[in-house]
Design an enzyme around this catalytic site. Structure first.
Site, PDB file in Angstrom:
ATOM      1  CE1 TYR A  50      -4.647  -0.975   0.122  1.00 33.41           C
ATOM      2  CE2 TYR A  50      -3.519  -2.612   1.390  1.00 33.41           C
ATOM      3  CZ  TYR A  50      -4.210  -2.479   0.191  1.00 33.41           C
ATOM      4  OH  TYR A  50      -5.189  -2.892   0.290  1.00 33.41           O
ATOM      5  CG  ASP A  59       6.380  -7.673  -2.682  1.00 37.08           C
ATOM      6  OD1 ASP A  59       5.711  -6.598  -2.475  1.00 37.08           O
ATOM      7  OD2 ASP A  59       5.721  -8.434  -2.621  1.00 37.08           O
ATOM      8  NE  ARG A  92       3.514  12.303   9.959  1.00 32.67           N
ATOM      9  CZ  ARG A  92       3.627  13.885  10.246  1.00 32.67           C
ATOM     10  NH1 ARG A  92       4.298  14.477   8.707  1.00 32.67           N
ATOM     11  NH2 ARG A  92       4.205  14.662  11.187  1.00 32.67           N
ATOM     12  CB  VAL A  93       0.058   8.717   2.435  1.00 32.12           C
ATOM     13  CG1 VAL A  93       0.637   9.415   2.461  1.00 32.12           C
ATOM     14  CG2 VAL A  93       0.300   7.512   2.916  1.00 32.12           C
ATOM     15  CE  LYS A 114       3.317   6.034  10.928  1.00 31.92           C
ATOM     16  NZ  LYS A 114       1.874   6.252  10.157  1.00 31.92           N
ATOM     17  CB  CYS A 131      -2.273   3.078  11.500  1.00 31.31           C
ATOM     18  SG  CYS A 131      -1.996   2.536  10.383  1.00 31.31           S
ATOM     19  CE  LYS A 184      -9.736   5.223   7.862  1.00 34.54           C
ATOM     20  NZ  LYS A 184      -8.983   6.048   8.585  1.00 34.54           N
TER      21      LYS A 184
END
Ligand code: SAJ
Length: 426
Positions: free
Chosen positions: A11, A31, A151-152, A203, A257, A313
């Site tokens: 991501y 990857d 921080r996206v 962070k 997170c 969420k």
């Protein structure tokens, strides 16, 4: 042309690789997932993100982005592999160490290595740098090392990669400057120069701040239930203070997170992390609290409960660490029958049946809202009145607006009062 190697095409890694490829870099994405590598080389993507498909297709077509299972020589390296937490709530650094070792095989004098993965404090100094030093590199002199946490927000990654301010923490000043040079190719936000240690901790503290704040709101709900106080009104009133920003209570804290990062701090300083650890305990207790509240209202455990929302969420399709999944499990353990509806989730993702709204509500004694999807803000009240056994909506997200008075509505603001009324009804 500058060459960049991005290790980890998830991501964060894939959007980052595509962004650099579209800003003048020759990018190799690496990857271990061969399927992902093959798809990317065909100009396709294996994850969902707004605008990413077009960006990857364009970069692959013009030759600026390639994918491979093997790291190659480059000027700069970015490591964006997962750092999952283990069952004992410590960070699993296996992928980070593997990725670092693969970079180590190709790194050359003057290169910069940037770790974007979220990591416990001191990881750059105590784990990553020693791997390079053991191979006789003078870190900060021969090669440069930095931590630049992302921080996206999913759904806005391509916008936020460019617009957000970004913390750039080098193991020494020279490393910070090298990493700043890399990101300044496309970042329009401010590049905040600091040390690797401060970058790691800031962070983690951003997400820990939110977790602790949510725990405070959740604790307020429990206190208010005991004392007969309208918790949601209290939050609204307290937030009128110009320097107060209480977050919102809910059925628990999910996602990869907020529900994970605080443990990376606790792991490193358990004695000192009392507040942070307690916040985790409080937020982890919310699924049980929700099930207890259902139990107070629906005493017959053979009843049906309609569950609305599984994701952690609203308006996303992600169930990682979702408190709703735990609530489903607990309700089943209690003996209830469930009808589950989530317009963002398919059966294959969760392994049990996802019903339509009407089927979920049919014969239900309680409609339990666990996620604030837009689709739930206005429920079909006719269907509820016609199909449910009892028209009771328990909204743990305070997101539903009910207009028909025949529907009983309970949220975290009026738990005590409604419980008292319901006891007399029963
Ligand atoms: N939640 C509450 N009450 C609130 C706010 C959130 O109960 O007042 C719950 C949510 O329902 C959810 C959980 O907390 O279950 C986490 O939600 P979130 O929106 O705070 O965070 P994430 O995990 O989706 O993403 C966050 C993002 N941070 C913010 O929105 C401030 C993102 O910017 C970070 O990049 C990301 O963490 C990350 O990677 O660290």
């Amino acid at each position: 042309m500058n060459k960049l190697c991005v290790v980890g095409l998830g991501y964060i890694g894939l959007p980052t690789a595509a962004m650099f490829a579209n800003h003048g870099w020759q990018v190799l994405g690496v990857d271990v997932n061969q399927k992902a590598v093959d798809m990317i080389n065909k100009g396709q993507i294996h994850i969902e993100e707004v605008g990413l498909g077009e960006m990857v297709a364009k970069a692959v077509k013009n030759g600026s982005l390639k994918a491979s299972e093997k790291v190659e020589e480059a000027d700069s390296f970015i490591i964006a592999v997962p750092t999952p937490h283990t069952d004992d709530n410590t960070a699993n650094l296996k992928y980070l160490i593997q990725a670092t070792n693969s970079v180590l095989e190709k790194v050359q004098k003057g290169n910069v290595v940037i770790v974007e993965s979220t990591i416990p404090p001191r990881t750059i100094n105590d784990v990553v740098a020693p791997l390079f030093e053991a191979a006789n590199w003078k870190v900060g002199e021969d090669i440069y090392l930095a931590h630049c946490p992302e921080r996206v927000l999913p759904g806005r990654i391509l916008i936020e990669l460019v617009e957000n301010n970004r913390i750039v923490g080098g193991i020494n000043q020279a490393s910070t400057e090298k990493a700043v040079e890399v990101y300044s190719t496309f970042v329009k936000g401010e590049l905040l120069r600091t040390s690797a240690l401060s970058a790691e901790m800031s962070k983690l503290m951003e997400n820990t701040y939110r977790d602790v704040n949510i725990a405070l709101a959740n604790e307020l709900v429990k206190i208010s239930e005991k004392l007969g106080i309208e918790a949601l009104e209290v939050i609204e009133l307290a937030n009128q203070h110009p320097r107060v920003n209480l977050h919102l209570p809910g059925p628990g804290v999910g996602g990869h997170c907020l529900a994970v990062d605080p443990y990376f701090i606790i792991e490193k300083a358990p004695e000192e992390s009392q507040l942070i650890a307690n916040a985790r305990i409080i937020n982890n207790s919310m699924p049980g609290f929700v099930v207890d509240q259902v139990g107070k209202r629906v005493k017959d455990r053979s009843s049906k409960i309609a569950v609305l929302g599984l994701t952690y969420k609203g308006n996303i399709d992600d169930v990682r660490e979702s408190p709703a999944m735990e609530i489903v499990e607990k309700l089943l353990e209690e003996g209830y029958t469930l009808g589950v509806n989530d317009p963002h989730i398919g059966q294959e993702q969760v392994g049990f049946k996802i019903s339509s709204f009407t089927d979920a509500v049919e014969d239900a004694e309680c409609i339990l809202v666990l996620t604030d999807h837009n689709e739930f803000k206005k429920l079909d009240e006719e269907v509820i009145l016609a199909k449910a056994k009892r028209p009771l909506v328990f909204d743990t997200r305070n997101c539903v607006r009910i207009s028909n008075e025949k529907i009983e509505y309970v949220n975290f603001g009026n738990l005590k009062e409604k419980a008292a009324i319901d006891i007399t009804i029963n």
